[in-house]
Scaffold this motif. Structure first.
Motif, PDB file in Angstrom:
ATOM      1  N   LYS A 109       0.832  -1.130  -0.063  1.00 45.69           N
ATOM      2  CA  LYS A 109      -0.001  -0.078   0.079  1.00 45.69           C
ATOM      3  C   LYS A 109       0.836   1.401  -0.096  1.00 45.69           C
ATOM      4  CE  LYS A 109      -2.606  -1.090   3.669  1.00 45.69           C
ATOM      5  NZ  LYS A 109      -3.473  -1.272   4.838  1.00 45.69           N
ATOM      6  N   LEU A 110       2.083   1.000  -0.592  1.00 44.92           N
ATOM      7  CA  LEU A 110       2.968   2.421  -0.752  1.00 44.92           C
ATOM      8  C   LEU A 110       3.279   2.722  -2.176  1.00 44.92           C
ATOM      9  CD1 LEU A 110       4.824   4.183   0.916  1.00 44.92           C
ATOM     10  CD2 LEU A 110       6.559   2.412   0.890  1.00 44.92           C
ATOM     11  N   ILE A 111       2.576   3.978  -2.525  1.00 45.07           N
ATOM     12  CA  ILE A 111       3.052   4.304  -3.902  1.00 45.07           C
ATOM     13  C   ILE A 111       4.084   5.724  -3.815  1.00 45.07           C
ATOM     14  CG2 ILE A 111       1.091   3.368  -4.956  1.00 45.07           C
ATOM     15  CD1 ILE A 111      -0.237   6.154  -5.463  1.00 45.07           C
ATOM     16  N   ASN A 112       4.735   5.961  -4.954  1.00 43.57           N
ATOM     17  CA  ASN A 112       5.649   7.130  -4.816  1.00 43.57           C
ATOM     18  C   ASN A 112       5.325   7.651  -6.314  1.00 43.57           C
ATOM     19  OD1 ASN A 112       7.846   8.931  -4.448  1.00 43.57           O
ATOM     20  ND2 ASN A 112       9.159   7.663  -5.709  1.00 43.57           N
ATOM     21  N   ILE A 113       5.370   8.978  -6.250  1.00 42.34           N
ATOM     22  CA  ILE A 113       5.390   9.649  -7.723  1.00 42.34           C
ATOM     23  C   ILE A 113       7.065  10.236  -7.956  1.00 42.34           C
ATOM     24  CG2 ILE A 113       4.983  12.137  -6.770  1.00 42.34           C
ATOM     25  CD1 ILE A 113       3.170  12.242  -9.571  1.00 42.34           C
ATOM     26  N   HIS A 114       7.721   9.914  -9.141  1.00 36.43           N
ATOM     27  CA  HIS A 114       9.023  10.201  -9.350  1.00 36.43           C
ATOM     28  C   HIS A 114       8.885  10.898 -10.777  1.00 36.43           C
ATOM     29  CE1 HIS A 114      13.251   9.838  -9.543  1.00 36.43           C
ATOM     30  NE2 HIS A 114      13.173   9.599 -10.503  1.00 36.43           N
ATOM     31  N   PRO A 115       9.664  12.181 -10.842  1.00 37.48           N
ATOM     32  CA  PRO A 115       9.960  12.823 -12.094  1.00 37.48           C
ATOM     33  C   PRO A 115      10.837  12.388 -13.119  1.00 37.48           C
ATOM     34  CG  PRO A 115      10.974  13.918 -10.290  1.00 37.48           C
ATOM     35  CD  PRO A 115      10.566  12.723  -9.700  1.00 37.48           C
ATOM     36  N   ALA A 119      14.826  13.279 -26.081  1.00 41.70           N
ATOM     37  CA  ALA A 119      13.810  14.140 -26.717  1.00 41.70           C
ATOM     38  C   ALA A 119      12.619  14.011 -26.135  1.00 41.70           C
ATOM     39  CB  ALA A 119      13.274  13.500 -28.164  1.00 41.70           C
ATOM     40  N   ILE A 120      12.096  12.962 -24.906  1.00 42.46           N
ATOM     41  CA  ILE A 120      11.027  13.122 -24.045  1.00 42.46           C
ATOM     42  C   ILE A 120      11.487  12.876 -22.632  1.00 42.46           C
ATOM     43  CG2 ILE A 120       9.270  12.179 -25.979  1.00 42.46           C
ATOM     44  CD1 ILE A 120       9.723   9.540 -24.423  1.00 42.46           C
ATOM     45  N   HIS A 121      10.674  13.195 -21.889  1.00 40.09           N
ATOM     46  CA  HIS A 121      10.792  13.170 -20.443  1.00 40.09           C
ATOM     47  C   HIS A 121       9.684  12.976 -19.630  1.00 40.09           C
ATOM     48  CE1 HIS A 121      12.490  14.054 -16.695  1.00 40.09           C
ATOM     49  NE2 HIS A 121      12.005  15.375 -16.422  1.00 40.09           N
ATOM     50  N   GLY A 122       9.392  12.746 -18.633  1.00 43.85           N
ATOM     51  CA  GLY A 122       8.052  12.346 -18.022  1.00 43.85           C
ATOM     52  C   GLY A 122       8.116  12.231 -16.663  1.00 43.85           C
ATOM     53  N   ILE A 123       7.135  11.527 -16.122  1.00 49.17           N
ATOM     54  CA  ILE A 123       6.796  10.940 -14.861  1.00 49.17           C
ATOM     55  C   ILE A 123       6.384   9.661 -14.740  1.00 49.17           C
ATOM     56  CG2 ILE A 123       6.108  13.357 -14.375  1.00 49.17           C
ATOM     57  CD1 ILE A 123       3.277  12.424 -13.889  1.00 49.17           C
ATOM     58  N   SER A 124       6.702   9.077 -13.437  1.00 50.59           N
ATOM     59  CA  SER A 124       6.277   7.646 -13.149  1.00 50.59           C
ATOM     60  C   SER A 124       5.574   7.618 -11.774  1.00 50.59           C
ATOM     61  CB  SER A 124       7.366   6.744 -13.175  1.00 50.59           C
ATOM     62  OG  SER A 124       8.132   6.955 -14.302  1.00 50.59           O
ATOM     63  N   ILE A 125       4.484   6.923 -11.613  1.00 51.81           N
ATOM     64  CA  ILE A 125       3.964   6.500 -10.260  1.00 51.81           C
ATOM     65  C   ILE A 125       3.930   5.315 -10.349  1.00 51.81           C
ATOM     66  CG2 ILE A 125       1.757   6.513  -9.015  1.00 51.81           C
ATOM     67  CD1 ILE A 125       0.908   9.123 -10.761  1.00 51.81           C
ATOM     68  N   HIS A 126       4.977   4.640  -9.027  1.00 45.67           N
ATOM     69  CA  HIS A 126       5.048   3.243  -9.004  1.00 45.67           C
ATOM     70  C   HIS A 126       4.935   2.848  -7.441  1.00 45.67           C
ATOM     71  CE1 HIS A 126       9.030   4.161  -6.824  1.00 45.67           C
ATOM     72  NE2 HIS A 126       8.912   5.334  -7.443  1.00 45.67           N
ATOM     73  N   TYR A 127       4.834   1.650  -7.396  1.00 44.61           N
ATOM     74  CA  TYR A 127       4.679   0.872  -5.973  1.00 44.61           C
ATOM     75  C   TYR A 127       6.081   0.918  -5.583  1.00 44.61           C
ATOM     76  CZ  TYR A 127      -0.028  -0.693  -5.896  1.00 44.61           C
ATOM     77  OH  TYR A 127      -1.421  -0.670  -5.898  1.00 44.61           O
ATOM     78  N   VAL A 128       6.300   1.018  -4.076  1.00 46.50           N
ATOM     79  CA  VAL A 128       7.695   1.155  -3.724  1.00 46.50           C
ATOM     80  C   VAL A 128       8.217  -0.067  -3.114  1.00 46.50           C
ATOM     81  CG1 VAL A 128       8.933   2.378  -1.806  1.00 46.50           C
ATOM     82  CG2 VAL A 128       7.070   3.673  -3.140  1.00 46.50           C
TER      83      VAL A 128
END
Ligand code: GAR
Length: 210
Positions: free
Chosen positions: A104-110, A131-140
């Motif tokens: 039950k633990l998630i993180n947002i990473h740029p 050329a591209i960049h972005g974000i990820s949301i993942h379980y920790v």
């Protein structure tokens, strides 16, 4: 309702996005508390204004990571959240802590993980002439920024971009994707199989912008 605890360290614009989405969908999830490791963080002011209980847990000089995480663990034991959201929480968590809460633990990473775990992600994307960049949301899990990805969103890097302009556009993406993911988890549209480290979607994958 589904109850989340948000961990923050700084400005808290992602916390604000979660506060706003909770207001718009009061039957879907509620923010039970905010926990912050920096007493000066503006995120605390956001929690105060939204009438959300908040706790500051500062690391004492010389305190070990394990000891800090034990304090954090105790607070979470008391709160018993359904989900813990790291929204700009700038501490690495010990293996014992992540093992206990990983379901039950998630993180947002740029960054677009597995690219650029760690810090200074915008500058690193620029230096690499991506050329591209972005974000990820993942379980920790115990590996820093290494847990199973739930959702990503991307943008094009323009020739005139700096780390600052990228950070701004990255934040706009984050403010859409993070509440969308929390809503999807709260409404059980995302299933996480811990044994296989596998995230599955009941329904569509989450897209941002929505
Ligand atoms: C966000 O961009 C988030 O992705 C990043 O910190 C920022 C917090 O902004 N998190 C990390 O770098 C985690 N290692 P905010 O305080 O305005 O939400």
């Amino acid at each position: 309702a589904f109850e989340i605890v948000v961990l923050v360290s700084g400005f808290g614009s992602n916390l604000q996005a979660l506060i706003d989405a909770a207001k718009a969908h009061p039957d879907q999830y509620r923010i039970k508390a905010v926990i912050c490791n920096r007493p000066q963080a503006y995120a605390l002011e956001r929690a105060r204004q939204a009438n959300i209980p908040y706790f500051t847990i500062c690391a004492a000089a010389g305190q070990t990571r394990e000891s800090y995480d034990q304090q954090l663990n105790q607070q979470l034991e008391t709160l018993q959240p359904d989900l813990i959201v790291m929204a700009g929480f700038m501490r690495i968590l010990s293996a014992g802590f992540t093992e206990k809460w990983q379901h039950k633990l998630i993180n947002i990473h740029p960054s677009l993980l597995p690219k650029y775990p760690g810090l200074n992600t915008h500058q690193r994307a620029l230096d690499a002439r991506d050329a591209i960049h972005g974000i990820s949301i993942h379980y920790v899990n115990a590996e820093v920024d290494g847990g199973p990805v739930i959702a990503q969103a991307q943008l094009e890097i323009k020739s005139q971009d700096s780390a600052e302009t990228l950070a701004q556009r990255i934040h706009e993406l984050e403010h859409q994707l993070l509440p969308a993911v929390v809503l999807a988890i709260a409404t059980k549209k995302i299933h996480y199989n811990l044994a296989h480290h596998q995230v599955t979607f009941l329904g569509d994958e989450i897209q941002a912008p929505l």
